[in-house]
Motif scaffolding. Structure first.
Motif, PDB file in Angstrom:
ATOM      1  N   LEU A  10       0.867  -1.173   0.000  1.00 48.16           N
ATOM      2  CA  LEU A  10       0.000   0.000   0.000  1.00 48.16           C
ATOM      3  C   LEU A  10       0.902   1.221   0.000  1.00 48.16           C
ATOM      4  O   LEU A  10       1.745   1.379   0.877  1.00 48.16           O
ATOM      5  N   ILE A  12       1.200   5.287   0.147  1.00 55.74           N
ATOM      6  CA  ILE A  12       0.524   6.523   0.521  1.00 55.74           C
ATOM      7  C   ILE A  12       1.402   7.666   0.032  1.00 55.74           C
ATOM      8  O   ILE A  12       2.518   7.845   0.506  1.00 55.74           O
ATOM      9  N   GLU A  34      -8.504  -7.679   3.622  1.00 54.19           N
ATOM     10  CA  GLU A  34      -9.138  -6.474   4.173  1.00 54.19           C
ATOM     11  C   GLU A  34      -9.393  -5.465   3.054  1.00 54.19           C
ATOM     12  O   GLU A  34      -8.702  -5.446   2.041  1.00 54.19           O
ATOM     13  N   SER A  35     -10.362  -4.602   3.277  1.00 55.91           N
ATOM     14  CA  SER A  35     -10.665  -3.587   2.266  1.00 55.91           C
ATOM     15  C   SER A  35      -9.542  -2.551   2.220  1.00 55.91           C
ATOM     16  O   SER A  35      -8.852  -2.307   3.215  1.00 55.91           O
ATOM     17  N   GLU A  36      -9.377  -1.945   1.054  1.00 53.57           N
ATOM     18  CA  GLU A  36      -8.323  -0.950   0.885  1.00 53.57           C
ATOM     19  C   GLU A  36      -8.559   0.236   1.814  1.00 53.57           C
ATOM     20  O   GLU A  36      -7.619   0.808   2.369  1.00 53.57           O
ATOM     21  N   GLY A  37      -9.797   0.617   1.994  1.00 55.56           N
ATOM     22  CA  GLY A  37     -10.116   1.749   2.867  1.00 55.56           C
ATOM     23  C   GLY A  37      -9.670   1.518   4.299  1.00 55.56           C
ATOM     24  O   GLY A  37      -9.122   2.407   4.945  1.00 55.56           O
ATOM     25  N   ARG A  38      -9.914   0.305   4.790  1.00 57.16           N
ATOM     26  CA  ARG A  38      -9.518  -0.017   6.162  1.00 57.16           C
ATOM     27  C   ARG A  38      -7.994  -0.055   6.301  1.00 57.16           C
ATOM     28  O   ARG A  38      -7.439   0.453   7.278  1.00 57.16           O
ATOM     29  N   ARG A  40      -5.897   1.582   4.392  1.00 62.79           N
ATOM     30  CA  ARG A  40      -5.423   2.954   4.222  1.00 62.79           C
ATOM     31  C   ARG A  40      -5.609   3.757   5.509  1.00 62.79           C
ATOM     32  O   ARG A  40      -4.724   4.515   5.916  1.00 62.79           O
ATOM     33  N   SER A  41      -6.752   3.586   6.191  1.00 67.20           N
ATOM     34  CA  SER A  41      -6.968   4.336   7.429  1.00 67.20           C
ATOM     35  C   SER A  41      -5.981   3.889   8.502  1.00 67.20           C
ATOM     36  O   SER A  41      -5.473   4.711   9.268  1.00 67.20           O
TER      37      SER A  41
END
Length: 87
Positions: A10, A12, A34-38, A40-41
């Motif tokens: 991932l 950033i 896991e979802s990318e949003g989770r 990323r957060s």
């Protein structure tokens, strides 16, 4: 010998931190679903924690002033000794 590596990464780019231009996070295999949003957060939380000013930077100005004063005193003492020896 070359070994193949299959990893999820991932990246950033906008870290929101003055110290870091870009951050790379290597995802553990057990969390690859896991979802990318989770993910990323979680990565952004980690960046925010590391963006705090390190304790070593807080006292750096004071230590620089002390170092400058020590150098100034040493230079003065050296000048006085040199003047005494040359006389």
């Amino acid at each position: 010998m070359v070994k193949g590596v299959n990893r999820q990464v991932l990246e950033i780019r906008e870290t929101g931190c003055e110290y870091f231009e870009k951050a790379l996070f290597f995802i553990r295999p057990e969390y690859s679903a896991e979802s990318e949003g989770r993910l990323r957060s979680g990565a952004l939380k980690s960046i925010r924690r590391s963006a705090a000013v390190p304790k070593t930077r807080r006292g750096k100005v004071k230590s620089r002033l002390i170092l400058f004063a020590e150098m100034l005193v040493s230079a003065g003492a050296g000048a006085i000794l040199t003047a005494l020896i040359i006389r």
